[in-house]
Design an enzyme around this catalytic site. Structure first.
Site, PDB file in Angstrom:
ATOM      1  N   ASP A 102     -20.138  35.979  14.537  1.00  0.00           N
ATOM      2  CA  ASP A 102     -19.945  35.063  13.478  1.00  0.00           C
ATOM      3  C   ASP A 102     -18.151  34.828  13.837  1.00  0.00           C
ATOM      4  OD1 ASP A 102     -19.610  33.712  11.234  1.00  0.00           O
ATOM      5  OD2 ASP A 102     -20.374  35.380   9.772  1.00  0.00           O
TER       6      ASP A 102
HETATM    7  C1  BGC Z   1     -20.495  32.042   8.590  1.00  0.00           C
HETATM    8  C2  BGC Z   1     -21.544  31.791   9.189  1.00  0.00           C
HETATM    9  C3  BGC Z   1     -21.472  30.380   9.939  1.00  0.00           C
HETATM   10  C4  BGC Z   1     -20.273  30.337  10.577  1.00  0.00           C
HETATM   11  C5  BGC Z   1     -20.104  28.873  11.212  1.00  0.00           C
HETATM   12  C6  BGC Z   1     -18.937  31.835   9.356  1.00  0.00           C
HETATM   13  O1  BGC Z   1     -17.869  31.851   8.485  1.00  0.00           O
HETATM   14  O2  BGC Z   1     -20.383  33.299   8.037  1.00  0.00           O
HETATM   15  O3  BGC Z   1     -22.662  31.947   8.679  1.00  0.00           O
HETATM   16  O4  BGC Z   1     -22.558  30.167  10.758  1.00  0.00           O
HETATM   17  O5  BGC Z   1     -19.130  30.464   9.719  1.00  0.00           O
HETATM   18  O6  BGC Z   1     -20.046  27.784  10.197  1.00  0.00           O
END
Ligand code: BGC
Length: 716
Positions: A259
């Protein structure tokens, strides 16, 4: 009512058309592995490391990309969010906003999961992207969790089953799905510093299970580490959960990617099981950091190679290499809109319908007043799941498509003008009140279950003077209804329903679609009825004198900090398992939902093919009949309990379900298979799944609290 079947048949065909685009993607595993062997020989160490991290781009529109090897003509791999529709960063490129995945889980319909996911995959193909950041498979541990709308409710089996169909449908198109956020990442505020502390049994039986099913039943190609810690170690650097359990034990052969702020140290991430660092943590394997660790001897080259093989496998699977194998897809089309509409109506749950006040008749001349804060908006969740769609049909707009303009009066909801609203109701036969739940989204959790503003008060006051009040709720998930639940005649929960919100609501209110949704979570009478709140385990507790508040993006300021503890002392007794254990009466139980027709489930039998504890096998058979006068759907739900066991076990746990569609008077015999895992618990003494001989109670019904009959299976 045949409409429902026509719509259903129509969408089955759409799904077939969409899938045929992907039939081109056919490579055998051994062919691919051979090609990977060849490529590995050609790559330099620098090129290998380059494949293992994202890059921070300042391009407009923003792109999520990683890797590529220009020298060998290998393109970069590209990713996009998310679970409920595509978040494309190009403002000119509109995509289809589907209902929330929480709504999808309330369909209890695996075909719906496939259709829903096919739309997303098709739009990604059209955009020439390779990886979808979805589905979210964390569990709804508290109704306050900010990202509950991106998940699929409180039950691991329901979540895992719906996710399996979602993932299969995405990957059929040659697009990689991504099960996120691994693991026990169910609180969103302060997630970067919060350690989810849980014992092995809770992990295995509850929070790991949807991920396990994504791996073993759907062969998911990527998994995203959560930003949180698990038992004191950040998920991206957590050797126990990622390397040992996910990869070594469950056999996950895909890419474990991070993440956006999940990883910190190259060495720890490498040994922890992370294959690719993305987002603000791209520098962890990038910026020469992993290369240096390899050159210093801190990370063996064999470990890098193992990760590169996984990444190249992903490149082949998704057609980054050999792009001619990819289908074409379509975006923001009428077909996708129609699916969004059908999915939204099927996910709606009819909670109450006194005197069959619903469906409303569009032909009679009844006067309908429309009001409430959600009457003329389309509520959505915020954060990475936000979708920028071209179409966005509010409830009012949807109703105007089906009701005669002169019969529909819209009174905008103004908090300080309640008296006018109340007096306005007198001249109308029906009041349709559209409730808006609290704000919900990434990086936040709700503070309470109370409805924002004075909605609860308004509902009570309006219902006191009018006897035909119908409430439609649009919300992230459950909220407090206790205060006014007895007042209105009908309540329909629509969740976040996507771009076709208004049309889907009109479809259900008018009976064009017979509601068949069932709750994928429990609606309690009060917040403290939920396990985590009753036990005082929510929110997380600070463990440092000055616990951190913000997670910086700047690599120079980033440090891995364990600042808060979130203890899972409820163990496996989460959601309905807790309500059963504590004998708490929920307002609406897990699995509950009404229809405009009625069904009867008759005991057709239990066939115990093997009663041996090491390999039990059984089939539950039930005859379902539509005893009403409208076509509709019912969900057969099978729960198992082991009343006498060496460890405390839930009174009942969902172990099988099937949705059936029946015309009036029609019957269907449904068979549901049960196997070892249906009967087993995680025995910490032997570190394995275990079935203890004795009697098991098998209940079959249409909610967790409404068994039509129960059977006893004796296991030797
Ligand atoms: C989120 C993810 C997401 C990623 C890309 C993160 O802050 O927790 O779920 O896929 O950002 O946007």
């Amino acid at each position: 009512m045949r409409n429902l079947f026509i719509i259903f048949y129509f969408f089955s065909c759409i799904s077939l058309i969409a899938c045929s685009q992907s039939d081109k993607v056919q490579k055998t595993d051994s062919e691919v592995e051979k090609k990977i062997d060849d490529l590995m020989e050609q790559l330099t160490l620098e090129e290998k490391v380059h494949l293992l991290h994202g890059k921070v781009t300042t391009d407009t529109p923003l792109r999520f990309e990683s890797g590529g090897v220009e020298r060998l003509g290998i393109k970069q791999i590209e990713f996009l969010d998310g679970p409920v529709g595509i978040r494309d960063f190009d403002p000119d490129q509109k995509t289809t906003a589907l209902p929330s995945t929480l709504s999808l889980s309330c369909t209890w319909d695996t075909d719906a999961a496939s259709k829903f996911a096919s739309v997303i995959a098709s739009e990604l193909l059209y955009l020439d992207k390779h990886v979808l950041f979805g589905p979210g498979v964390n569990l709804m541990r508290s109704p306050l969790g900010g990202r509950n709308f991106e998940y699929m409710g409180e039950d691991p089996y329901l979540t895992g089953t719906m996710a399996t169909h979602y993932i299969n449908a995405v990957q059929k198109h040659g697009i990689a799905a991504n099960a996120k956020h691994f693991l026990a990442n169910d609180i969103d505020r302060l997630r970067h510093f919060t350690s989810s502390n849980l014992d092995d049994r809770t992990l295995r039986e509850m929070h790991l299970m949807p991920f396990e099913m994504a791996v073993t039943d759907a062969d998911v190609w990527t998994i995203m580490s959560g930003n949180n810690l698990v038992n004191g170690v950040h998920a991206a650097e957590n050797k126990r959960i990622a390397q040992e359990i996910l990869k070594d034990e469950l056999g996950f052969d895909g890419v474990y990617l991070t993440d956006w702020r999940a990883a910190y140290s190259a060495v720890n991430s490498a040994f922890g099981g992370t294959d690719m660092t993305l987002g603000f943590g791209a520098y962890v394997y990038g910026d020469g950091n992993l290369l240096e660790a390899v050159n210093n001897g801190d990370v063996p080259i064999s470990l890098v190679d193992e990760k590169v093989r996984r990444v190249l496998r992903l490149y082949y699977r998704t057609g980054v290499i050999e792009p001619e194998t990819r289908g074409t897809g379509e975006i923001n089309t009428q077909r996708h809109h129609d699916i969004a509409r059908a999915m939204a109506s099927q996910g709606m749950v009819l909670l109450k319908n006194n005197g069959s006040i619903l469906p409303l008749d569009t032909d009679n001349q009844a006067k309908i007043m429309v009001t409430g804060p959600a009457a003329d908006i389309v509520p959505v969740g915020t954060g990475s799941s936000r979708v920028d769609s071209e179409i966005s049909i509010t409830p009012l707009q949807g109703l105007r498509e089906v009701f005669n303009e002169s019969n529909l009066t819209y009174l905008p909801y103004q908090e300080d003008e309640l008296d006018e609203l109340i007096s306005g109701t007198a001249s109308h036969d029906y009041v349709l009140f559209f409730v808006s739940g609290g704000r919900s989204g990434e990086g936040m959790d709700m503070q309470s279950l109370e409805l924002p503003g004075n909605q609860a008060d308004a509902l009570r006051q309006i219902s006191a003077v009018h006897d035909k009040v119908i409430v439609v709720t649009l919300s992230a998930g459950p909220f407090d209804m206790q205060e006014w639940i007895d007042e209105p005649e009908a309540i329909l929960s629509g969740w976040f329903a996507g771009q076709a919100t208004g049309q889907a609501i009109a479809d259900v209110l008018t009976g064009k679609v017979n509601p068949g949704g069932k709750l994928s979570f429990t609606i309690a009478r009060q917040l403290n009825d939920y396990a985590v709140h009753s036990l005082g385990e929510w929110p997380q507790k600070p463990i440092l004198d000055t616990p951190p508040r913000n997670a910086p993006a700047d690599p120079k300021q980033r440090v891995a900090i364990h600042g808060y503890d979130l203890d899972y002392t409820e163990g496996v007794f989460m959601g309905y398992r807790w309500f059963d254990k504590e004998s708490i009466n929920p307002l609406f139980p897990f699995g509950y939902g009404l229809s405009y027709t009625t069904f009867k489930m008759e005991d057709a039998g239990l066939d115990l093919q093997s009663d041996q504890a090491d390999k039990p096998q059984a089939t539950v058979k039930v005859k379902v009949t539509n005893t009403g006068d409208k076509a509709g759907s019912e969900v057969v739900q099978v729960y198992i309990g082991d009343p006498e066991s060496s460890v405390p076990r839930p009174e009942r746990e969902l172990k099988g379900f099937k949705k059936v569609w029946l015309n009036p008077g029609e019957s269907e015999e449904v068979s549901i298979s049960l196997d070892k895992r249906s009967f087993a618990f995680w025995n910490e003494k032997i570190d394995d799944w275990d079935v203890e001989p004795g009697e098991f109670i098998i209940e079959v019904g249409n909610s967790s609290r409404n068994p039509a009959f129960s059977k006893t299976a004796t296991i030797q």
